[in-house]
Write a protein that holds these residues in place. Structure first.
Motif, PDB file in Angstrom:
ATOM      1  N   CYS A 189      -4.898   6.505  -6.120  1.00  0.00           N
ATOM      2  CA  CYS A 189      -3.850   5.250  -5.325  1.00  0.00           C
ATOM      3  C   CYS A 189      -4.301   4.349  -5.668  1.00  0.00           C
ATOM      4  CB  CYS A 189      -5.408   5.402  -4.129  1.00  0.00           C
ATOM      5  SG  CYS A 189      -6.017   3.846  -3.541  1.00  0.00           S
ATOM      6  N   TYR A 190      -3.760   3.359  -5.712  1.00  0.00           N
ATOM      7  CA  TYR A 190      -3.140   2.307  -6.741  1.00  0.00           C
ATOM      8  C   TYR A 190      -3.333   0.944  -5.807  1.00  0.00           C
ATOM      9  CZ  TYR A 190      -0.055  -1.832  -8.710  1.00  0.00           C
ATOM     10  OH  TYR A 190      -0.401  -2.787  -9.345  1.00  0.00           O
ATOM     11  N   PRO A 191      -4.606   0.080  -6.230  1.00  0.00           N
ATOM     12  CA  PRO A 191      -5.093  -0.964  -5.459  1.00  0.00           C
ATOM     13  C   PRO A 191      -3.869  -2.076  -5.488  1.00  0.00           C
ATOM     14  CG  PRO A 191      -6.353  -0.226  -6.614  1.00  0.00           C
ATOM     15  CD  PRO A 191      -5.394   0.666  -7.168  1.00  0.00           C
ATOM     16  N   ALA A 192      -3.460  -2.787  -4.331  1.00  0.00           N
ATOM     17  CA  ALA A 192      -2.398  -3.246  -5.320  1.00  0.00           C
ATOM     18  C   ALA A 192      -3.056  -5.023  -3.690  1.00  0.00           C
ATOM     19  CB  ALA A 192      -0.968  -3.553  -3.902  1.00  0.00           C
ATOM     20  N   LYS A 193      -2.300  -5.825  -4.267  1.00  0.00           N
ATOM     21  CA  LYS A 193      -2.477  -7.057  -3.522  1.00  0.00           C
ATOM     22  C   LYS A 193      -0.675  -7.621  -3.588  1.00  0.00           C
ATOM     23  CE  LYS A 193      -4.655  -9.408  -7.141  1.00  0.00           C
ATOM     24  NZ  LYS A 193      -5.839 -10.637  -7.093  1.00  0.00           N
ATOM     25  N   ILE A 194      -0.706  -8.858  -2.102  1.00  0.00           N
ATOM     26  CA  ILE A 194      -0.049  -8.910  -1.024  1.00  0.00           C
ATOM     27  C   ILE A 194      -0.454 -10.165  -0.272  1.00  0.00           C
ATOM     28  CG2 ILE A 194       2.174  -7.968  -0.280  1.00  0.00           C
ATOM     29  CD1 ILE A 194       1.555  -5.327  -0.871  1.00  0.00           C
ATOM     30  N   ARG A 243     -15.080  -2.832   0.183  1.00  0.00           N
ATOM     31  CA  ARG A 243     -14.537  -4.036   0.711  1.00  0.00           C
ATOM     32  C   ARG A 243     -12.967  -3.189   1.752  1.00  0.00           C
ATOM     33  NH1 ARG A 243      -9.757  -7.875  -1.230  1.00  0.00           N
ATOM     34  NH2 ARG A 243      -8.730  -8.224   1.417  1.00  0.00           N
ATOM     35  N   LYS A 244     -12.864  -2.600   3.055  1.00  0.00           N
ATOM     36  CA  LYS A 244     -12.461  -2.251   3.667  1.00  0.00           C
ATOM     37  C   LYS A 244     -10.644  -2.861   3.589  1.00  0.00           C
ATOM     38  CE  LYS A 244     -12.131  -3.004   8.448  1.00  0.00           C
ATOM     39  NZ  LYS A 244     -11.143  -3.402   8.650  1.00  0.00           N
ATOM     40  N   PRO A 245      -9.299  -2.764   3.199  1.00  0.00           N
ATOM     41  CA  PRO A 245      -8.394  -2.937   2.866  1.00  0.00           C
ATOM     42  C   PRO A 245      -7.705  -3.385   4.381  1.00  0.00           C
ATOM     43  CG  PRO A 245      -8.300  -0.782   3.325  1.00  0.00           C
ATOM     44  CD  PRO A 245      -9.944  -0.636   3.106  1.00  0.00           C
ATOM     45  N   GLU A 246      -6.890  -4.666   4.418  1.00  0.00           N
ATOM     46  CA  GLU A 246      -6.217  -4.649   5.346  1.00  0.00           C
ATOM     47  C   GLU A 246      -4.909  -3.111   5.851  1.00  0.00           C
ATOM     48  OE1 GLU A 246      -7.670  -8.119   4.069  1.00  0.00           O
ATOM     49  OE2 GLU A 246      -6.807  -6.902   3.295  1.00  0.00           O
ATOM     50  N   MET A 247      -4.849  -3.080   5.056  1.00  0.00           N
ATOM     51  CA  MET A 247      -3.428  -2.075   5.038  1.00  0.00           C
ATOM     52  C   MET A 247      -3.764  -1.267   4.031  1.00  0.00           C
ATOM     53  SD  MET A 247      -0.182  -4.772   3.971  1.00  0.00           S
ATOM     54  CE  MET A 247      -1.208  -5.751   3.077  1.00  0.00           C
ATOM     55  N   ILE A 248      -3.034   0.182   4.565  1.00  0.00           N
ATOM     56  CA  ILE A 248      -3.289   1.668   3.687  1.00  0.00           C
ATOM     57  C   ILE A 248      -2.135   2.465   3.889  1.00  0.00           C
ATOM     58  CG2 ILE A 248      -4.510   3.979   3.868  1.00  0.00           C
ATOM     59  CD1 ILE A 248      -7.046   2.653   4.830  1.00  0.00           C
ATOM     60  N   TYR A 249      -1.574   3.007   3.084  1.00  0.00           N
ATOM     61  CA  TYR A 249      -0.692   4.025   3.069  1.00  0.00           C
ATOM     62  C   TYR A 249      -0.432   5.004   2.240  1.00  0.00           C
ATOM     63  CZ  TYR A 249       4.810   5.233   2.409  1.00  0.00           C
ATOM     64  OH  TYR A 249       5.773   5.492   2.109  1.00  0.00           O
ATOM     65  N   ILE A 278      -4.408  -3.674   0.407  1.00  0.00           N
ATOM     66  CA  ILE A 278      -3.500  -2.345   0.375  1.00  0.00           C
ATOM     67  C   ILE A 278      -3.933  -0.975  -0.653  1.00  0.00           C
ATOM     68  CG2 ILE A 278      -1.241  -3.161  -1.024  1.00  0.00           C
ATOM     69  CD1 ILE A 278       0.229  -1.383   1.267  1.00  0.00           C
ATOM     70  N   PHE A 279      -4.232  -0.473   0.319  1.00  0.00           N
ATOM     71  CA  PHE A 279      -4.442   1.064  -0.952  1.00  0.00           C
ATOM     72  C   PHE A 279      -3.289   1.901  -0.827  1.00  0.00           C
ATOM     73  CE2 PHE A 279      -9.392   0.508  -0.455  1.00  0.00           C
ATOM     74  CZ  PHE A 279      -9.441  -0.612  -1.371  1.00  0.00           C
ATOM     75  N   ILE A 280      -2.288   1.835  -1.307  1.00  0.00           N
ATOM     76  CA  ILE A 280      -1.586   3.253  -1.984  1.00  0.00           C
ATOM     77  C   ILE A 280      -1.695   4.321  -2.483  1.00  0.00           C
ATOM     78  CG2 ILE A 280       0.645   3.106  -2.921  1.00  0.00           C
ATOM     79  CD1 ILE A 280       1.119   0.166  -2.841  1.00  0.00           C
ATOM     80  N   TYR A 281      -2.054   5.515  -1.452  1.00  0.00           N
ATOM     81  CA  TYR A 281      -2.619   6.782  -1.770  1.00  0.00           C
ATOM     82  C   TYR A 281      -0.880   7.526  -1.978  1.00  0.00           C
ATOM     83  CZ  TYR A 281      -7.475   5.775  -0.419  1.00  0.00           C
ATOM     84  OH  TYR A 281      -8.444   4.968  -0.500  1.00  0.00           O
ATOM     85  N   PHE A 282      -1.167   8.190  -2.976  1.00  0.00           N
ATOM     86  CA  PHE A 282       0.139   8.698  -3.268  1.00  0.00           C
ATOM     87  C   PHE A 282       0.175   9.986  -3.973  1.00  0.00           C
ATOM     88  CE2 PHE A 282      -0.762   5.762  -7.020  1.00  0.00           C
ATOM     89  CZ  PHE A 282       0.254   7.342  -7.879  1.00  0.00           C
TER      90      PHE A 282
END
Length: 584
Positions: A242-247, A282-288, A252-256
Motif C-alpha cells: 500500500c502506498y499512502p498518498a496525500k492529494i 485514520r480513515k482515508p477519503e479514498m482507496i484504490y 488515499i491508500f493505493i493498494y497494488f
C-alpha cells in the motif's frame, strides 16, 4: 512478504529482513541466487543458446539440476582459487574452465539477465533483522549492490588472471529499496480484505529507473458501479503493498499487486507520500485497489461511491491490459476529482504555473486540455525560454488541479508533485538533463514517458488566484501573421469550447484523429456531467462577471504536422508579451 526471495512477472523481490547477504558465500548459498540461476538456465535451454550448449557439453549433462549445482560450486571456487587450482582440485571441470572465453561469455550473459530484471529489495521497519542490524535503510541497498558487483568482478578476474582496465559502476543490487510496516487504520466494514497489507514507509530509488511495462497507452473510461467490488475480489496479502498518498489535503491508500510493482514505486515521483503519523488510526477519503483477482473474465476499471463509509473506492482487476502507469495515475485522480465535485469544487484537466517575468510582472496561468493537447508541452516551452524571459517559475499542477472559490476569488490548487511527460514532446536533450532523478517507461516506444518530481507539496496546496485561463487548442494551424492567443467575448462561447474538449489525439490513448471529451476531462467530470455543468456555470459566470480571469484559447499546434515543437514555444513567447501588456 515473509519469504526471503520471490519472483513474478520478471520482478524480483528480495526480503532483506528475512535474509541479508553480506558476503559472497551468503549470496551463493541463498535461495534467491539458486532461483535466478535456475530460471536463467531454463530459458537458455528453451532457446538452446550458445551459453547453455557450452555448459551442457562441458559438464557432460543435460540435467538442469546438475548444471546448476556445478555452476554454483565453480563460482564458489572462483571466489577463492585460480582456474589452475580448481582444475587440480577437481579435473571434472577441466573442459569447462579451459574454454575461458566461453565461460566469460556465460558470466556476462547471466549478469545481463540479472540486471534486466526489475529488482526490489524490501525491509520490514519494526521486525528483527537478520544480518541487517548494522546497516541503515539507505546503506543496505548500496552495500548489496557493491557486493554483487564485487562478486561479478572477482569471477572474471579469477578467469582472466588480471584486473580489468575499465570499471563501470552500474547499480547491480535493487532498482529500488522499500521499507514497509504494518499500519492500523480506521478500517470500516467491507474492507477486511485489505487488513494486514503492509504500508510503504520509505523508498530509495536507483535513478535513472527504467521500466518496460507491457502497455504504453490507456483505453476507455472509468465507470461507476453501485456495489463494493471488494466483495468479489481475491487478495493474497503476501503479494500486496500500500502506498499512502496525500492529494490536495486528502488521504488515499493505493493498494497494488506485486506484478505492478514498478507502477507502485513510480507513485513516489508523482504523489506526496503520507507519513506514518498522518495515516495511523485514520480513515482515508479514498482507496484504490489495483490488480486484484476476481472471478470475472472482463477487465474492470470501476469506482464505487461508498456513501455509508464516506469513501471513494477505485478498483481495477488483474490483467496485462492495465500494465501502464496511466491506469494507476488516472484512476487516483478520478477518485480525487469525484470527491472535489461532491464538495462543490471544479476539477481542471490541465497545467497551472506561477510565472514571474524578468520585468517583475507576475501571473498565474492555467492551460486546460485532454491528453496530448499540449498542457505539459507548454510548461516545457516556458521552462526552455526561462533564461530570456522568466525570473522565476513554479509549477502548481502539470496534469490535474482544482478550482475553488474563496472569498469571491477563484484559486487554483495542485494534486501532483511530479509530471508524467511524453518523451517525444520534450525539448531535445531535456530528458537527459533530468535523467538523474527520473523514472523512464518504455523509452524505445511510441508514447514513451518519464515521471519526474517538479514541485513541493507545500507549493501546490497553497492556492493561487487565477489570472489567465486558456483552452489548449492543438488542432488549429497558426499561419504567418495569426495569433496564438485569443479571448472569448462572452461566457457562452467560452463554456461551449471548454465543454466540447476537442483535440487531435496524440497516441496517449487508443483514440485517433480529432476527438472530443466532456470538459476535456474523462476523469470525474465526464462521469458526473450534471453536477459538473452546475459548477461550470457557477465558476465561468464568476470569471466573466468579476473580470478577475481572462478566458481564451492558446493554440499549441501539437497536433499540426510540422508545428509540434515550434507551436508551444511560439505560443509561450506570445503569452509572455500578453502578461506584460495586461499587468501594466
Amino acid at each position: 512478504m515473509k519469504k526471503e526471495f520471490s519472483m513474478s512477472n520478471d520482478k524480483v523481490m528480495i526480503n532483506f529482513t528475512a535474509k541479508y547477504c553480506d558476503s559472497f558465500e551468503a549470496v551463493l548459498e541463498s535461495d534467491g541466487f539458486r532461483r535466478i540461476l535456475d530460471i536463467y538456465l531454463r530459458r537458455s535451454k528453451k532457446k538452446n543458446s550458445k551459453s547453455y550448449r557450452y555448459l551442457s557439453n562441458s559438464l557432460n549433462t543435460d540435467s538442469l539440476i546438475d548444471v546448476r549445482r556445478d555452476i554454483i560450486q565453480i563460482i564458489k571456487y572462483l571466489t577463492v582459487m585460480s582456474v589452475e587450482e580448481i582444475i587440480e582440485h577437481n579435473e571434472r571441470f577441466l573442459d569447462l574452465l579451459s574454454l575461458k572465453d566461453d565461460f566469460i561469455a556465460f558470466v556476462e550473459d547471466f549478469y545481463l539477465f540479472w540486471r534486466r530484471l526489475e529488482r526490489y529489495t524490501i525491509i520490514h521497519r519494526y521486525k528483527v533483522q537478520e544480518g541487517l542490524a548494522a546497516a541503515s535503510f539507505t546503506e543496505a541497498n548500496d552495500n548489496f549492490s557493491v557486493l554483487i558487483l564485487k562478486l561479478y568482478r572477482k569471477i572474471e578476474k579469477s578467469m582472466l588472471g588480471y584486473e580489468p582496465q575499465v570499471y563501470r559502476q552500474i547499480p547491480a543490487g535493487g532498482n529500488a529499496c522499500v521499507m514497509i510496516h504494518e499500519m492500523e487504520w480506521a478500517r470500516p466494514q467491507g474492507y477486511e480484505l485489505l487488513e494486514d497489507i503492509p504500508f510503504i514507509d520509505k523508498i530509495l530509488l536507483e535513478t535513472p529507473f527504467i521500466t518496460y511495462p507491457k502497455r504504453n497507452t490507456r483505453d476507455g473510461m472509468f465507470t461507476e458501479i453501485d456495489y463494493n467490488p471488494l466483495k468479489y475480489a481475491q487478495i493474497n496479502k503476501e503479494h500486496w503493498f500500500c502506498y499512502p498518498a496525500k492529494i490536495g489535503g486528502m488521504l488515499i491508500f493505493i493498494y497494488f499487486h506485486r506484478d505492478f510493482m514498478e507502477h507502485g514505486i513510480t507513485l513516489c515521483n508523482l504523489f506526496e507520500m503520507a507519513r506514518s503519523e498522518e495515516t495511523r488510526g485514520r480513515k482515508p477519503e479514498m482507496i484504490y485497489v489495483f490488480g486484484a483477482k476476481d472471478d470475472g473474465e472482463e477487465l474492470q476499471t470501476v469506482f464505487y461511491d461508498d456513501k455509508k463509509n464516506d469513501i471513494m473506492l477505485g478498483y481495477v482487476n488483474h490483467s496485462e491490459k492495465i500494465d501502464y502507469f496511466g491506469y494507476m495515475k488516472k484512476m487516483t485522480l478520478t477518485l480525487y476529482n469525484l470527491l472535489m465535485i461532491k464538495r462543490g469544487y471544479l476539477p481542471i484537466h490541465g497545467s497551472m504555473v506561477n510565472i514571474v517575468l524578468k520585468s517583475g510582472d507576475v501571473a498565474n496561468v492555467v492551460i486546460m486540455g485532454d491528453s496530448g493537447a499540449g498542457k505539459s508541452e507548454s510548461l516545457e516551452a516556458f521552462r526552455s525560454l526561462s533564461e530570456d524571459y522568466i525570473s522565476d517559475m513554479t509549477i502548481i499542477f502539470d496534469d490535474m488541479g482544482t478550482f475553488k472559490i474563496e472569498d469571491g476569488v477563484i484559486k487554483g490548487y495542485g494534486t501532483e508533485i511530479g509530471a508524467f511527460v511524453r518523451l517525444d514532446d520534450l525539448d531535445q536533450g531535456y530528458a537527459f538533463k533530468e535523467i538523474d532523478r527520473s523514472i523512464f517507461m518504455n523509452p524505445d516506444k511510441i508514447n514513451a514517458r518519464l515521471v519526474m518530481p517538479v514541485a513541493s507539496y507545500k507549493e501546490i496546496t497553497k492556492g493561487y488566484p487565477i489570472d489567465f485561463f486558456f483552452y489548449a487548442n492543438n488542432y488549429d494551424e497558426v499561419r504567418e501573421g495569426d495569433k496564438y492567443l485569443n479571448y472569448f467575448e462572452n461566457v457562452d462561447d467560452a463554456k461551449k469550447t471548454f465543454k466540447a474538449g476537442a483535440r487531435i489525439a496524440k497516441g496517449t490513448t487508443t483514440e485517433k484523429g480529432l476527438v472530443e471529451s466532456y470538459f476535456a476531462n474523462p476523469f470525474g467530470p465526464a462521469q458526473k456531467q450534471i453536477e459538473t455543468d452546475i459548477l461550470i456555470d457557477e465558476y465561468f459566470d464568476l470569471m466573466f462577471k468579476s473580470n478577475q480571469v481572462k478566458v481564451g484559447q492558446i493554440k499549441t499546434c501539437l497536433g499540426v504536422k510540422g508545428q509540434e515543437k515550434t507551436g508551444p514555444r511560439s505560443a509561450a513567447i506570445e503569452l509572455f508579451d500578453e502578461i506584460k501588456r495586461v499587468k501594466k
